[in-house]
Design a protein around this motif. Structure first.
Motif, PDB file in Angstrom:
ATOM      1  N   THR A 180       0.833  -1.192   0.000  1.00  0.00           N
ATOM      2  CA  THR A 180       0.000   0.000   0.000  1.00  0.00           C
ATOM      3  C   THR A 180       0.872   1.248   0.000  1.00  0.00           C
ATOM      4  N   ALA A 181       0.559   2.173  -0.910  1.00  0.00           N
ATOM      5  CA  ALA A 181       1.258   3.460  -0.912  1.00  0.00           C
ATOM      6  C   ALA A 181       0.321   4.501  -0.332  1.00  0.00           C
ATOM      7  N   ILE A 182       0.811   5.255   0.659  1.00  0.00           N
ATOM      8  CA  ILE A 182       0.008   6.333   1.241  1.00  0.00           C
ATOM      9  C   ILE A 182       0.479   7.640   0.614  1.00  0.00           C
ATOM     10  N   VAL A 228       4.883   5.517   2.800  1.00  0.00           N
ATOM     11  CA  VAL A 228       4.475   6.890   2.542  1.00  0.00           C
ATOM     12  C   VAL A 228       5.361   7.391   1.424  1.00  0.00           C
ATOM     13  N   THR A 229       4.772   8.010   0.408  1.00  0.00           N
ATOM     14  CA  THR A 229       5.629   8.480  -0.684  1.00  0.00           C
ATOM     15  C   THR A 229       5.033   9.695  -1.380  1.00  0.00           C
ATOM     16  N   ASN A 269      -5.491  13.092   3.432  1.00  0.00           N
ATOM     17  CA  ASN A 269      -5.188  14.459   3.825  1.00  0.00           C
ATOM     18  C   ASN A 269      -6.097  14.808   4.990  1.00  0.00           C
ATOM     19  N   ARG A 270      -5.624  14.540   6.175  1.00  0.00           N
ATOM     20  CA  ARG A 270      -6.383  14.658   7.428  1.00  0.00           C
ATOM     21  C   ARG A 270      -7.539  13.671   7.484  1.00  0.00           C
ATOM     22  N   GLN A 271      -8.125  13.366   6.337  1.00  0.00           N
ATOM     23  CA  GLN A 271      -9.189  12.367   6.264  1.00  0.00           C
ATOM     24  C   GLN A 271      -8.880  11.443   5.089  1.00  0.00           C
ATOM     25  N   VAL A 272      -9.560  10.318   5.055  1.00  0.00           N
ATOM     26  CA  VAL A 272      -9.367   9.402   3.931  1.00  0.00           C
ATOM     27  C   VAL A 272     -10.115   9.960   2.737  1.00  0.00           C
ATOM     28  N   VAL A 273      -9.380  10.183   1.626  1.00  0.00           N
ATOM     29  CA  VAL A 273     -10.031  10.679   0.411  1.00  0.00           C
ATOM     30  C   VAL A 273     -10.391   9.506  -0.484  1.00  0.00           C
ATOM     31  N   GLY A 274      -9.538   8.507  -0.524  1.00  0.00           N
ATOM     32  CA  GLY A 274      -9.837   7.357  -1.350  1.00  0.00           C
ATOM     33  C   GLY A 274      -8.870   6.233  -1.075  1.00  0.00           C
ATOM     34  N   ALA A 319      -0.274  16.211   5.906  1.00  0.00           N
ATOM     35  CA  ALA A 319      -1.547  15.511   5.734  1.00  0.00           C
ATOM     36  C   ALA A 319      -1.791  14.493   6.845  1.00  0.00           C
ATOM     37  N   GLY A 320      -0.811  14.310   7.735  1.00  0.00           N
ATOM     38  CA  GLY A 320      -0.984  13.361   8.827  1.00  0.00           C
ATOM     39  C   GLY A 320      -0.424  11.982   8.531  1.00  0.00           C
ATOM     40  N   LYS A 321       0.384  11.868   7.463  1.00  0.00           N
ATOM     41  CA  LYS A 321       0.927  10.551   7.104  1.00  0.00           C
ATOM     42  C   LYS A 321       1.893  10.061   8.178  1.00  0.00           C
ATOM     43  N   SER A 322       2.805  10.934   8.610  1.00  0.00           N
ATOM     44  CA  SER A 322       3.774  10.522   9.632  1.00  0.00           C
ATOM     45  C   SER A 322       3.073  10.255  10.956  1.00  0.00           C
ATOM     46  N   THR A 323       2.034  11.051  11.251  1.00  0.00           N
ATOM     47  CA  THR A 323       1.263  10.819  12.475  1.00  0.00           C
ATOM     48  C   THR A 323       0.610   9.445  12.431  1.00  0.00           C
ATOM     49  N   LEU A 324       0.039   9.096  11.276  1.00  0.00           N
ATOM     50  CA  LEU A 324      -0.569   7.773  11.130  1.00  0.00           C
ATOM     51  C   LEU A 324       0.472   6.679  11.383  1.00  0.00           C
ATOM     52  N   PHE A 325       1.686   6.890  10.858  1.00  0.00           N
ATOM     53  CA  PHE A 325       2.768   5.927  11.087  1.00  0.00           C
ATOM     54  C   PHE A 325       3.090   5.801  12.569  1.00  0.00           C
ATOM     55  N   ARG A 326       3.163   6.945  13.235  1.00  0.00           N
ATOM     56  CA  ARG A 326       3.487   6.905  14.669  1.00  0.00           C
ATOM     57  C   ARG A 326       2.411   6.142  15.438  1.00  0.00           C
TER      58      ARG A 326
END
Lengths: 266, 312
Positions: free
Chosen positions: A40-42, A211-212, A229-234, A48-55
């Motif tokens: 999966t590529a985020i 994450v890329t 981006n803060r929320q799931v877009v797709g 957008a909160g990608k690193s936060t999601l990782f943490r």
């Protein structure tokens, strides 16, 4: 039979997660499954909160609301059990540190060493169980860095540094690989090698989550793309997520929410 | 406790006897000062302090904790003063004060918007001011001077035993927890991701640092111990790209500075703490110029040769 059941279980279940720093929301009601055994590529803009999601996935940060499970368990428990390997961004590492490439990759085995005999745990790491060294050699070979094993890490180029970080993640022999921008600032040769290695990991049944910013490699290699981006877009196949309309929605999602998330059934 | 004390004293006597054998190998002119018992005790103390500080300074330099070391060492002062008031051994007060201020700095950093350098500056000047005020009320200026700048020539058995004890604890701790300490220093996020309890490692390292500072109190004093916690590590970092080599070199330069500084201070009748730090800085200057890979001369030479090679 058990194989089929295992495949259909998600690797990561994110349930209505809300996270904020100083009252500033970074993730709002993020609710998504990331499939096991897939890549999966985020993708999302900066902040957008990608690193936060990782943490949160690693269990080093707790979501203010909502639940997260990795392979059916609490992330922090799974982290201690060595289920996840994490590859940090290059800036997170102190490259001036007096340590060789080989010893850096060996630090990826430090979690496994907790199971070693007591005397092995209190002697310097170079006298650790030889099986750890075998894994380190294999990981270095996988990223084609075996000839650089004795170099200090500060003497490497950008692409080589990434490959060492990847080797360290491989050495953890984890079922889930979390990679933060594995392609940022690398040359094309290193990029191709890194993608090839990750593809091999995925084929041997591991779950790869990266994450890329690199749309091309996401399109070429990933099984699924999560637009965040803060929320799931797709969330779905790259060819349906990486289109102009979806990317425009992702860019706007930091301020407004005018679409329901487009999540394809897996 | 009596057996413990006599064991410690016997161990110290053995160590001093061993040192004197080595000193005896040097020519009379060099070894003469060490005929005095106070110089023998000072020599052993200096070696121990140089070694402990050298070991810990690797972590201080690599973790960018120089300012934290500075902060803890200053914060020790009110602890010494309060222990004196209560009639406790001074090192207990010093240790508690150092630990409390380190915790206070951590709490300020984590729970307020104050940045870490401001948190450290704030805590250590506060503690230092408190210490100066209390000591001014209860003791003479000589006491204050000894705590601030050390008095290695006046070291007695109890202080020497404390230093020896701290040295053994620091050495064993670094040996046993090598992996946790190194990984936390190198890449804390990775340490966390591998399931290490990083707050335990963090405060463990701070306690080791505090212990080292307390152990060095009588030798170089709380102001100059900061130099011994930075300079040997910085010197060694210039000389090698291997951590274990760096630790050995750092311990070596720590010991060399302490011993040479002590000897020179006796010879020229100058303050010993100051002399030790000046020697340490001189060794750093030599490494800065002459280190093989990271020294200025080597770099200049390679650049010149590189430039010459460019010319067809």
């Amino acid at each position: 039979m058990s194989e089929v059941v295992h495949q259909s279980l998600p690797a990561v279940e994110v349930r209505h997660v809300y996270a904020a720093y100083d009252g500033q929301a970074v993730l709002e009601d993020v609710h998504i499954d990331l499939p096991a055994g897939e890549w999966t590529a985020i993708i999302g803009p900066n902040g957008a909160g990608k690193s936060t999601l990782f943490r949160i996935l690693l269990g080093v940060m707790k979501a203010q609301r909502g639940q997260v499970q990795v392979l059916g368990q609490e992330p922090s428990a799974q982290r201690r059990a060595g289920v996840m390997a994490y590859m940090a961004q290059q800036e997170a590492v102190e490259w001036d540190f007096p340590i060789s490439v080989r010893d850096t990759v060996l630090t990826g085995r430090y979690g496994h060493m907790r199971g070693d005999a007591f005397w092995r745990r209190i002697v310097p790491p170079r006298w650790c169980d030889p099986r750890h060294w075998a894994v380190v050699r294999q990981a270095l070979k996988a990223v084609d860095m075996q000839d650089y094993a004795d170099r200090p890490i500060g003497a490497l180029s950008g692409g080589q540094k990434k490959r060492v970080l990847l080797a360290r993640a491989l050495a953890q022999e984890a079922r889930v690989l979390l990679l933060d921008e594995p392609l940022a600032g690398v040359d094309t040769a290193s990029e191709r090698l890194i993608m090839k290695v990750l593809d091999g990991e995925r084929r041997s049944g591991r779950t790869v989550i990266m994450v890329t910013h690199d749309m091309d490699s996401a399109r070429r290699y990933a099984d699924k793309v999560l637009l965040l981006n803060r929320q799931v877009v797709g969330m779905g196949a790259p060819e349906r997520m990486l289109v102009d309309e979806m990317l425009a929605r992702t860019a706007a999602a930091g301020w407004v929410r005018d679409h329901e998330p487009l999540v394809e059934a897996s | 406790m009596a057996w413990f004390e006599s064991l410690g004293m016997a161990l110290i006597d053995v160590l001093i006897a061993g040192l004197m054998l080595i000193v005896g190998l040097f020519p009379e002119a060099l070894s003469a000062p060490f005929d005095y018992a106070f110089m023998q005790r000072a020599l052993l103390t200096s070696i121990l302090v140089g070694a402990i500080c050298g070991l810990l300074s690797c972590f201080v330099v690599l973790k960018r904790w120089s300012l934290l070391g500075d902060a803890i060492s200053h914060a020790v002062l009110p602890g010494v003063a309060i222990a004196y008031l209560l009639g406790w051994p001074f090192f207990i007060g010093a240790f508690l004060a150092g630990a409390v201020s380190a915790l206070g700095i951590g709490a300020l950093e984590r729970h307020t918007r104050i940045k870490s350098d401001a948190a450290m500056g704030l805590m250590f000047t506060f503690a230092f001011a408190l210490g100066v005020v209390i000591i001014g009320k209860i003791a003479t200026n000589t006491h204050l001077m000894h705590i601030l700048f050390g008095n290695v020539l006046g070291v007695q058995y109890p202080a020497l035993m404390l230093t020896l004890f701290s040295g053994v604890v620091a050495l064993v701790a670094v040996w046993v927890f090598y992996r946790s300490l190194v990984l936390y220093t190198f890449d804390p996020m990775q340490a966390q991701a591998l399931g290490f309890n990083t707050s335990v490692v963090h405060y463990g390292l701070i306690l080791l640092l505090t212990l080292t500072i307390v152990a060095s109190l009588e030798t170089v004093g709380i102001i100059l111990v900061v130099a011994m916690l930075i300079t040997p590590g910085a010197t060694a970092h210039l000389l090698t790209d291997r951590l274990t080599t760096m630790m050995l070199l750092s311990v070596g330069t720590g010991i060399l500075s302490a011993v040479l500084g002590l000897y020179l201070s006796f010879l020229f009748d100058v303050a010993s703490g100051g002399a030790i730090v000046l020697v340490a800085t001189a060794l750093f200057a030599v490494a800065l110029l002459a280190a093989p890979r990271h020294g200025l001369v080597g770099r200049w030479w390679r650049r010149r040769r590189g430039a010459a090679a460019m010319v067809p």
